[in-house]
Design a protein around this motif. Structure first.
Motif, PDB file in Angstrom:
ATOM      1  N   HIS A  76       0.845  -1.187   0.000  1.00 14.93           N
ATOM      2  CA  HIS A  76       0.000   0.000   0.000  1.00 14.93           C
ATOM      3  C   HIS A  76       0.889   1.249   0.000  1.00 14.93           C
ATOM      4  O   HIS A  76       0.878   2.050   0.941  1.00 14.93           O
ATOM      5  N   PRO A  77       1.679   1.436  -1.051  1.00 17.39           N
ATOM      6  CA  PRO A  77       2.631   2.553  -1.053  1.00 17.39           C
ATOM      7  C   PRO A  77       1.960   3.917  -0.977  1.00 17.39           C
ATOM      8  O   PRO A  77       2.541   4.864  -0.437  1.00 17.39           O
ATOM      9  N   ALA A  78       0.747   4.060  -1.525  1.00 15.28           N
ATOM     10  CA  ALA A  78       0.081   5.361  -1.465  1.00 15.28           C
ATOM     11  C   ALA A  78      -0.197   5.753  -0.016  1.00 15.28           C
ATOM     12  O   ALA A  78       0.005   6.908   0.379  1.00 15.28           O
ATOM     13  N   THR A  79      -0.663   4.796   0.786  1.00 18.91           N
ATOM     14  CA  THR A  79      -0.918   5.091   2.194  1.00 18.91           C
ATOM     15  C   THR A  79       0.372   5.438   2.918  1.00 18.91           C
ATOM     16  O   THR A  79       0.419   6.354   3.751  1.00 18.91           O
ATOM     17  N   ARG A  80       1.440   4.738   2.575  1.00 18.95           N
ATOM     18  CA  ARG A  80       2.725   5.010   3.212  1.00 18.95           C
ATOM     19  C   ARG A  80       3.284   6.385   2.854  1.00 18.95           C
ATOM     20  O   ARG A  80       4.152   6.907   3.542  1.00 18.95           O
ATOM     21  N   SER A  81       2.788   6.970   1.764  1.00 25.60           N
ATOM     22  CA  SER A  81       3.343   8.248   1.324  1.00 25.60           C
ATOM     23  C   SER A  81       3.049   9.385   2.284  1.00 25.60           C
ATOM     24  O   SER A  81       3.593  10.477   2.135  1.00 25.60           O
ATOM     25  N   VAL A  82       2.190   9.154   3.300  1.00 26.57           N
ATOM     26  CA  VAL A  82       1.991  10.172   4.320  1.00 26.57           C
ATOM     27  C   VAL A  82       3.305  10.466   5.044  1.00 26.57           C
ATOM     28  O   VAL A  82       3.485  11.547   5.625  1.00 26.57           O
ATOM     29  N   VAL A  83       4.251   9.529   4.981  1.00 29.40           N
ATOM     30  CA  VAL A  83       5.572   9.750   5.565  1.00 29.40           C
ATOM     31  C   VAL A  83       6.245  10.967   4.933  1.00 29.40           C
ATOM     32  O   VAL A  83       7.015  11.677   5.592  1.00 29.40           O
ATOM     33  N   ASP A  84       5.962  11.225   3.657  1.00 31.42           N
ATOM     34  CA  ASP A  84       6.546  12.402   3.011  1.00 31.42           C
ATOM     35  C   ASP A  84       6.103  13.681   3.717  1.00 31.42           C
ATOM     36  O   ASP A  84       6.895  14.619   3.892  1.00 31.42           O
ATOM     37  N   LEU A  85       4.829  13.732   4.102  1.00 33.77           N
ATOM     38  CA  LEU A  85       4.332  14.885   4.857  1.00 33.77           C
ATOM     39  C   LEU A  85       5.046  14.992   6.194  1.00 33.77           C
ATOM     40  O   LEU A  85       5.466  16.080   6.616  1.00 33.77           O
ATOM     41  N   PHE A  86       5.203  13.862   6.867  1.00 35.80           N
ATOM     42  CA  PHE A  86       5.857  13.884   8.176  1.00 35.80           C
ATOM     43  C   PHE A  86       7.320  14.300   8.060  1.00 35.80           C
ATOM     44  O   PHE A  86       7.869  14.954   8.955  1.00 35.80           O
ATOM     45  N   ASN A  87       7.965  13.919   6.969  1.00 36.63           N
ATOM     46  CA  ASN A  87       9.349  14.364   6.764  1.00 36.63           C
ATOM     47  C   ASN A  87       9.431  15.882   6.629  1.00 36.63           C
ATOM     48  O   ASN A  87      10.391  16.510   7.104  1.00 36.63           O
ATOM     49  N   VAL A  88       8.431  16.476   5.982  1.00 37.99           N
ATOM     50  CA  VAL A  88       8.401  17.932   5.866  1.00 37.99           C
ATOM     51  C   VAL A  88       8.231  18.567   7.244  1.00 37.99           C
ATOM     52  O   VAL A  88       8.937  19.525   7.603  1.00 37.99           O
ATOM     53  N   ILE A  89       7.307  18.027   8.039  1.00 38.45           N
ATOM     54  CA  ILE A  89       7.095  18.548   9.395  1.00 38.45           C
ATOM     55  C   ILE A  89       8.374  18.416  10.215  1.00 38.45           C
ATOM     56  O   ILE A  89       8.757  19.328  10.962  1.00 38.45           O
ATOM     57  N   ALA A  90       9.067  17.291  10.053  1.00 38.69           N
ATOM     58  CA  ALA A  90      10.276  17.020  10.843  1.00 38.69           C
ATOM     59  C   ALA A  90      11.410  17.995  10.546  1.00 38.69           C
ATOM     60  O   ALA A  90      12.338  18.131  11.344  1.00 38.69           O
ATOM     61  N   GLN A  91      11.339  18.673   9.408  1.00 37.92           N
ATOM     62  CA  GLN A  91      12.395  19.615   9.044  1.00 37.92           C
ATOM     63  C   GLN A  91      12.222  20.985   9.683  1.00 37.92           C
ATOM     64  O   GLN A  91      13.078  21.863   9.534  1.00 37.92           O
ATOM     65  N   ASP A  92      11.127  21.182  10.412  1.00 35.33           N
ATOM     66  CA  ASP A  92      10.916  22.467  11.074  1.00 35.33           C
ATOM     67  C   ASP A  92      12.070  22.728  12.049  1.00 35.33           C
ATOM     68  O   ASP A  92      12.407  21.864  12.867  1.00 35.33           O
ATOM     69  N   PRO A  93      12.699  23.877  11.990  1.00 32.87           N
ATOM     70  CA  PRO A  93      13.854  24.140  12.863  1.00 32.87           C
ATOM     71  C   PRO A  93      13.513  24.167  14.344  1.00 32.87           C
ATOM     72  O   PRO A  93      14.420  24.053  15.192  1.00 32.87           O
ATOM     73  N   TYR A  94      12.234  24.310  14.669  1.00 34.66           N
ATOM     74  CA  TYR A  94      11.834  24.342  16.071  1.00 34.66           C
ATOM     75  C   TYR A  94      11.336  22.988  16.577  1.00 34.66           C
ATOM     76  O   TYR A  94      10.768  22.902  17.662  1.00 34.66           O
ATOM     77  N   LEU A  95      11.557  21.951  15.777  1.00 34.43           N
ATOM     78  CA  LEU A  95      11.225  20.587  16.196  1.00 34.43           C
ATOM     79  C   LEU A  95      12.499  19.755  16.288  1.00 34.43           C
ATOM     80  O   LEU A  95      13.268  19.676  15.331  1.00 34.43           O
ATOM     81  N   GLN A  96      12.711  19.127  17.432  1.00 32.56           N
ATOM     82  CA  GLN A  96      13.841  18.221  17.625  1.00 32.56           C
ATOM     83  C   GLN A  96      13.294  16.830  17.916  1.00 32.56           C
ATOM     84  O   GLN A  96      12.458  16.662  18.803  1.00 32.56           O
ATOM     85  N   ILE A  97      13.739  15.825  17.149  1.00 33.84           N
ATOM     86  CA  ILE A  97      13.316  14.445  17.369  1.00 33.84           C
ATOM     87  C   ILE A  97      14.493  13.660  17.925  1.00 33.84           C
ATOM     88  O   ILE A  97      15.535  13.520  17.263  1.00 33.84           O
ATOM     89  N   LEU A  98      14.356  13.163  19.136  1.00 40.62           N
ATOM     90  CA  LEU A  98      15.403  12.378  19.787  1.00 40.62           C
ATOM     91  C   LEU A  98      15.081  10.899  19.618  1.00 40.62           C
ATOM     92  O   LEU A  98      14.166  10.371  20.266  1.00 40.62           O
ATOM     93  N   LEU A  99      15.810  10.223  18.716  1.00 36.16           N
ATOM     94  CA  LEU A  99      15.598   8.805  18.468  1.00 36.16           C
ATOM     95  C   LEU A  99      16.335   7.980  19.507  1.00 36.16           C
ATOM     96  O   LEU A  99      17.221   8.470  20.212  1.00 36.16           O
ATOM     97  N   ASN A 100      15.962   6.688  19.604  1.00 41.01           N
ATOM     98  CA  ASN A 100      16.583   5.770  20.570  1.00 41.01           C
ATOM     99  C   ASN A 100      16.513   6.332  21.988  1.00 41.01           C
ATOM    100  O   ASN A 100      17.422   6.133  22.797  1.00 41.01           O
ATOM    101  N   THR A 101      15.435   7.020  22.289  1.00 45.26           N
ATOM    102  CA  THR A 101      15.268   7.635  23.609  1.00 45.26           C
ATOM    103  C   THR A 101      13.913   7.224  24.162  1.00 45.26           C
ATOM    104  O   THR A 101      12.872   7.652  23.665  1.00 45.26           O
ATOM    105  N   GLU A 102      13.943   6.381  25.168  1.00 40.15           N
ATOM    106  CA  GLU A 102      12.702   5.841  25.725  1.00 40.15           C
ATOM    107  C   GLU A 102      12.380   6.489  27.052  1.00 40.15           C
ATOM    108  O   GLU A 102      13.222   6.524  27.967  1.00 40.15           O
ATOM    109  N   VAL A 103      11.168   7.011  27.151  1.00 43.42           N
ATOM    110  CA  VAL A 103      10.711   7.581  28.411  1.00 43.42           C
ATOM    111  C   VAL A 103      10.432   6.432  29.377  1.00 43.42           C
ATOM    112  O   VAL A 103       9.695   5.503  29.070  1.00 43.42           O
TER     113      VAL A 103
END
Length: 484
Positions: free
Chosen positions: A166-193
């Motif tokens: 279902h590649p079309a459904t997965r393409s929402v990741v492209d939108l999330f990649n755009v959001i992730a590029q916001d300079p005021y957003l920091q994503i800390l991977l491998n970090t578990e609360v």
């Protein structure tokens, strides 16, 4: 010719806001939005401007004259939505009243009054609900967001829960990649609360914490034999073929000619479709390489997807059924299962499928009206005993693999009040509550807020609700950090 919404529709309503003539329904302020299986374009008012195509994050909208053959049914699906006299309490709306409805409300970015600058927000998780929440928050210049993700890759269900074919459904990741590029957003991977940082530390360091951890566990099927080898949840199979690190070892036993999936929601169909798909076709997708190699050695010739209720109550959505019927999957329904089924959009299509020749193996078969009673076998699953729903008649299906797919469930979070009956963090409109009173600075969104229902895009309106409450509390002076 009017534009048409097709199967990949994620219901995030971006198209609703983009449409200049208000021809896409239901909108987020209409009663049918929360339960609609997809959105619909009114063919009588669409002006073919194409604004919705640009806005759609999953490529689900096409001009009517360019619809591929496998999506052609959706032209009628869209038209039918507006063609019947509607139940005023239901999702449909009469055509002659649509023009009176205002456009869907849009919260325009504005300066926040009386809040700290910067307003520091922690979001736990990075799946769809988290990304939509971050997008809403970052519309305001004072806000800074830090996202905590325990895995090495972001985007949760959009990355690890959508079927690879279902590649079309997965393409929402492209939108999330755009959001992730916001300079005021920091994503800390491998970090578990709870492991790398505590919830209390987040409350000390941030003005607010928004929990977006999803519903990561399965609803248990409580019948005898579910612990036998050869029985596993469908969601672990989804994680396995998508390369989720938690499910590397969840390799299904496929050395059997028949498998059974208990439950018939969209996840059940995904699993059955992937396990009966041509491996050469799957090789063109981003399916996990080890999973593909295992599927090439499969002995499965038939997968029976079993629902407890009648065909008219199938938990799968109509768009998913259309994709199954008109796509490359080999699918069949025994006509005997449909004898007493009333006429609905789903049963009409199921009857069409039942009249087709029995497909080439491997294939998946949809069965209805069977309640699981026990898993058969001693050292390994050998089948399932069902009771024909509403009767005393028993039916046994021999099968060496059984997959349970009866839904997801939220998991309790240490330090947060949990509604065990609903499987959600206790909340009112996204404000986390204790004894029904909001706890200042704590919020929740996504499946662990509302329960495991809706689609990827449903999280957009869900997260917007939680963010509205958070920002209102900030302006009311309720979000001073505990350590300040």
């Amino acid at each position: 010719m009017p534009h048409v919404i097709t199967q990949p529709c994620c219901s995030d309503a971006s198209c609703v806001y983009a449409c200049p003539v208000n021809c896409i329904h239901p909108t987020p302020d209409e009663p049918g939005f929360a339960t609609a299986e997809m959105l619909y374009i009114d063919p009588s008012t669409c002006v073919d401007c194409g604004a919705c195509i640009t806005a759609c994050p999953v490529g689900a909208i096409s001009p009517g004259h360019r619809i591929p053959d496998t999506q052609e049914r959706f032209t009628q699906v869209n038209a039918d939505y507006y063609g019947a006299d509607p139940d005023p309490e239901g999702p449909r709306f009469p055509v002659d009243s649509l023009w009176r409805k205002p456009l869907a409300p849009v919260d325009k970015p504005r300066a926040l009054d009386g809040v700290p600058d910067p307003l520091q927000i922690a979001i736990v998780g990075s799946g769809p609900s988290a990304m939509y929440a971050a997008d809403e928050l970052l519309k305001h210049r004072q806000v800074r967001v830090t996202m905590f993700e325990r895995l090495s890759e972001p985007f949760g269900l959009a990355r690890f829960g959508v079927a690879p074919d279902h590649p079309a459904t997965r393409s929402v990741v492209d939108l999330f990649n755009v959001i992730a590029q916001d300079p005021y957003l920091q994503i800390l991977l491998n970090t578990e609360v709870g492991r790398d940082v505590t919830l209390e530390q987040l409350r000390q360091e941030y003005h607010a914490v928004l929990w977006a951890g999803g519903a990561p566990t399965d609803r248990p099927l409580e019948i005898t034999g579910v612990d036998l080898p050869g029985v596993q949840s469908a969601t672990t199979v989804v994680g396995w073929y998508n390369g989720h690190p938690d499910f590397v070892d969840a390799v299904p036993l496929l050395d059997t000619e028949r498998a059974v999936v208990i439950g018939n929601g969209n996840v059940a169909l995904d699993v059955a479709r992937i396990l009966t798909a041509d491996p050469d076709r799957l090789a063109t997708t981003n399916i996990d390489a080890a999973a593909l190699a295992h599927l090439r050695g499969s002995s499965i010739r038939e997968i029976v997807v079993v629902g407890r209720r009648g065909a008219e109550h199938g938990a799968f959505t109509l768009p998913e059924l259309i994709g199954l019927a008109d796509g490359p999957a080999h699918v069949w329904v025994d006509p005997a299962d449909l004898v007493d089924a009333p006429e609905t959009e789903k049963t009409t299509l199921l009857r069409e499928i039942s009249q087709r020749p029995k497909p080439a193996e491997p294939y998946l078969r949809l069965a209805f009206g069977l309640t699981p009673e026990r898993i058969l076998g001693e050292e390994r699953a050998t089948g399932v005993r069902f009771q024909r729903t509403g009767t005393q008649e028993t039916v046994e299906l021999q099968a060496g693999a059984v997959f349970t797919a009866i839904g997801y469930r939220g998991r309790p979070v240490p330090g947060l009040p949990f509604d065990d009956a609903r499987g959600t963090i206790a909340n009112v409109a996204g404000r986390i509550t204790a004894d029904q009173q909001p706890i200042p600075g704590l919020y929740v969104t996504g499946w662990v807020k509302r329960g495991p229902n809706g689609f990827i895009g449903t999280n957009k309106t869900d997260s917007a609700e939680a963010v509205r409450g958070l920002l209102a509390d900030a302006e009311a002076g309720l979000l001073a950090r505990a350590g300040v």
